[in-house]
Design an enzyme around this catalytic site. Structure first.
Site, mmCIF file in Angstrom:
data_model
loop_
_atom_site.group_PDB
_atom_site.id
_atom_site.type_symbol
_atom_site.label_atom_id
_atom_site.label_comp_id
_atom_site.label_asym_id
_atom_site.label_seq_id
_atom_site.Cartn_x
_atom_site.Cartn_y
_atom_site.Cartn_z
ATOM 1 N N ASP A 209 -150.547 -27.018 -116.302
ATOM 2 C CA ASP A 209 -149.798 -26.093 -117.146
ATOM 3 C C ASP A 209 -148.395 -26.599 -117.419
ATOM 4 O O ASP A 209 -147.820 -27.350 -116.633
ATOM 5 C CB ASP A 209 -149.658 -24.735 -116.461
ATOM 6 C CG ASP A 209 -150.887 -23.893 -116.669
ATOM 7 O OD1 ASP A 209 -151.672 -24.212 -117.560
ATOM 8 O OD2 ASP A 209 -151.040 -22.912 -115.921
ATOM 9 N N ARG B 182 -152.911 -16.559 -111.134
ATOM 10 C CA ARG B 182 -153.598 -17.693 -111.762
ATOM 11 C C ARG B 182 -153.424 -18.989 -110.966
ATOM 12 O O ARG B 182 -154.124 -19.962 -111.221
ATOM 13 C CB ARG B 182 -153.136 -17.867 -113.207
ATOM 14 C CG ARG B 182 -151.708 -18.311 -113.368
ATOM 15 C CD ARG B 182 -151.280 -18.196 -114.829
ATOM 16 N NE ARG B 182 -152.221 -18.801 -115.750
ATOM 17 C CZ ARG B 182 -152.330 -20.101 -115.964
ATOM 18 N NH1 ARG B 182 -151.551 -20.938 -115.301
ATOM 19 N NH2 ARG B 182 -153.208 -20.581 -116.823
ATOM 20 N N PRO C 29 -132.567 -6.871 -112.810
ATOM 21 C CA PRO C 29 -131.852 -7.869 -113.613
ATOM 22 C C PRO C 29 -130.814 -8.659 -112.837
ATOM 23 O O PRO C 29 -130.348 -9.691 -113.313
ATOM 24 C CB PRO C 29 -131.183 -7.020 -114.713
ATOM 25 C CG PRO C 29 -131.428 -5.606 -114.405
ATOM 26 C CD PRO C 29 -132.358 -5.502 -113.251
#
Length: 244
Positions: free
Chosen positions: A168, A153, A88
């Site tokens: 996209d 991808r 994080p």
């Protein structure tokens, strides 16, 4: 591309890496995944990979030895793979970072649990610290899956339509335009006439304007980072006028 995942829970990855586009990409040789339990590398006689923090405090800290040894064993001689720590505290992950990582030959993901990592791992082993959002997960595995999916991808041959990744949302800087398919009318809801016109120039103009409209209404912050044409700016001005 090769992706190596160092984790204490390798069983978490089978369903994600072996199905859908990631599974097909492996079969086509576009990408290979190697999921490794780094506990196998510990030299601790009790098979531990963590220990109490110096100076006291709650929680356990991952020791450097198993991760250093695992990374070194899975790196070819002379190779400098990107070693990615999922945490994080890392830089916020976005499409630009995915496109950057997609140019590499080998990515190694470090997926930790417990309170944290020995700082020497961050300073001397890791090349990138990545966070997928401002929240805390129980470990780095889910974040590694997100990054692996988004990078895969983008690799040539991963998608059936090579233009899909190019158009996209976020790849162009804008959110993607709406899509429609058969039937032409569904429960009284029609497909926009322009998409049935066969006029490619008008269709591209409609798609551009709908991308601008969607970005303007949902993510206007993205427009500040874009180089917009005079036509784009004029269309956005009309959108603003419609709101007033």
């Amino acid at each position: 591309m090769k992706m190596t995942v160092l984790t204490l829970f390798p069983e978490m990855f089978a369903g994600v890496f072996d199905t859908s586009i990631l599974g097909q990409a492996q079969k086509k040789g576009v990408v290979s995944f190697d999921v490794v339990n780094f506990r196998d590398f510990t030299t601790d006689r009790h098979n531990r990979v963590d220990d109490y923090p110096y100076g006291g405090g709650g929680g356990m800290v991952l020791t450097p030895q198993p991760l250093f040894d695992a990374v070194e064993l899975h790196s070819k001689e002379g190779e400098k793979p990107r070693v990615i720590l999922m945490c994080p505290q890392g830089a916020r992950y976005d499409q630009k970072k995915a496109e950057e990582l997609a140019k590499e030959e080998h990515l190694i993901f470090l997926c930790g649990h417990y309170e944290g990592y020995d700082e020497r791992i961050r300073k001397h082993l890791v090349t990138d610290e990545i966070s997928i959002g401002d929240f805390v997960l129980t470990g780095g595995e889910l974040g590694a899956m997100v990054v692996a999916d988004s990078v895969t991808r983008l690799l040539p041959g991963a998608l059936g339509n090579k233009m899909s990744a190019v158009t996209d949302s976020h790849s162009t800087g804008l959110l993607e335009h709406p899509h429609y398919t058969r039937p032409k009318t569904f429960r009284g809801m029609d497909v926009p006439d322009v998409l049935l016109s066969g006029h490619h120039e008008r269709i591209e103009q409609w798609r551009r304007e709908e991308s601008l409209r969607r970005t303007f209404t949902r993510r206007p912050d993205l427009l500040d980072k874009m180089e917009l044409t005079k036509e784009d700016l004029a269309f956005i001005a009309r959108l603003r006028a419609e709101e007033e």
